[in-house]
Motif scaffolding. Sequence first.
Motif, mmCIF file in Angstrom:
data_model
loop_
_atom_site.group_PDB
_atom_site.id
_atom_site.type_symbol
_atom_site.label_atom_id
_atom_site.label_comp_id
_atom_site.label_asym_id
_atom_site.label_seq_id
_atom_site.Cartn_x
_atom_site.Cartn_y
_atom_site.Cartn_z
ATOM 1 N N GLU A 75 0.830 -1.202 0.000
ATOM 2 C CA GLU A 75 0.000 0.000 0.000
ATOM 3 C C GLU A 75 0.866 1.255 0.000
ATOM 4 N N GLY A 76 0.494 2.187 -0.874
ATOM 5 C CA GLY A 76 1.129 3.496 -0.905
ATOM 6 C C GLY A 76 0.071 4.525 -0.560
ATOM 7 N N VAL A 77 0.484 5.604 0.095
ATOM 8 C CA VAL A 77 -0.478 6.634 0.497
ATOM 9 C C VAL A 77 -0.065 7.977 -0.085
ATOM 10 N N TRP A 78 -1.007 8.633 -0.758
ATOM 11 C CA TRP A 78 -0.808 9.961 -1.319
ATOM 12 C C TRP A 78 -1.957 10.849 -0.866
ATOM 13 N N THR A 79 -1.727 12.145 -0.855
ATOM 14 C CA THR A 79 -2.762 13.090 -0.450
ATOM 15 C C THR A 79 -2.911 14.180 -1.497
ATOM 16 N N ILE A 80 -4.156 14.502 -1.809
ATOM 17 C CA ILE A 80 -4.477 15.646 -2.670
ATOM 18 C C ILE A 80 -5.171 16.650 -1.767
ATOM 19 N N ASP A 81 -4.491 17.760 -1.507
ATOM 20 C CA ASP A 81 -5.046 18.796 -0.633
ATOM 21 C C ASP A 81 -5.671 19.898 -1.480
ATOM 22 N N LEU A 82 -6.977 19.893 -1.546
ATOM 23 C CA LEU A 82 -7.687 20.964 -2.253
ATOM 24 C C LEU A 82 -8.594 21.684 -1.267
ATOM 25 N N LYS A 83 -8.055 21.862 -0.058
ATOM 26 C CA LYS A 83 -8.769 22.605 0.972
ATOM 27 C C LYS A 83 -7.984 23.869 1.308
ATOM 28 N N LYS A 84 -6.653 23.706 1.419
ATOM 29 C CA LYS A 84 -5.814 24.839 1.802
ATOM 30 C C LYS A 84 -4.726 25.161 0.777
ATOM 31 N N THR A 85 -3.946 24.128 0.386
ATOM 32 C CA THR A 85 -2.732 24.407 -0.375
ATOM 33 C C THR A 85 -2.808 24.152 -1.876
ATOM 34 N N GLY A 86 -3.706 23.285 -2.309
ATOM 35 C CA GLY A 86 -3.760 22.938 -3.727
ATOM 36 C C GLY A 86 -2.527 22.161 -4.147
ATOM 37 N N THR A 87 -2.170 21.157 -3.340
ATOM 38 C CA THR A 87 -0.964 20.376 -3.614
ATOM 39 C C THR A 87 -1.247 18.876 -3.565
ATOM 40 N N VAL A 88 -0.294 18.122 -4.097
ATOM 41 C CA VAL A 88 -0.324 16.667 -4.033
ATOM 42 C C VAL A 88 0.979 16.254 -3.366
ATOM 43 N N TYR A 89 0.907 15.341 -2.410
ATOM 44 C CA TYR A 89 2.141 14.866 -1.784
ATOM 45 C C TYR A 89 2.008 13.412 -1.362
ATOM 46 N N LYS A 90 3.153 12.758 -1.203
ATOM 47 C CA LYS A 90 3.178 11.369 -0.757
ATOM 48 C C LYS A 90 3.072 11.372 0.758
ATOM 49 N N GLY A 91 2.262 10.467 1.269
ATOM 50 C CA GLY A 91 2.105 10.353 2.717
ATOM 51 C C GLY A 91 0.679 10.628 3.153
ATOM 52 N N GLU A 92 0.450 10.372 4.432
ATOM 53 C CA GLU A 92 -0.888 10.557 4.988
ATOM 54 C C GLU A 92 -1.258 12.030 5.058
#
Length: 129
Positions: free
Chosen positions: A52-69
């Motif tokens: 399992e790999g975990v990525w996050t798409i933050d479209l609440k504050k930063t508008g970024t994609v990053y690896k991790g929880e």
Amino acid sequence: MSDIKVDGWKSSEVLATLSQVFESFSDEEKKAQIQKTKGIFELRIKNAEGKEGVWTIDLKKTGTVYKGEAKPKPDVALILSDETFTSLAEGKLDGQKAFMTGKLKTKGNMMMATKLDGVLKTAKTKAKL
């Protein structure tokens, strides 16, 4: 940026592209996307080996994609396979169909999960320009 791409996950290529698209947005475009989505997606993606790999798409504050929880807590966590995510991103699979057939599981705000399709479509359109 490069830590988003991980060998063994086709999804990571899609997410790296998504990250580049967000980075290329003007401040107005980014604000509009955040305003439209208002959410944080945590993607828990299993590859062919069952890792399992975990990525996050933050479209609440930063508008970024990053690896991790997600930090802070995600609005919705999506649990799916590498193949399913890639098919969703390419538009070959409908999110609702994936959910109904058990290929996609969610934890949290189910309605937020429906917005991921729009995010992927925006990125796909923008990436082709």
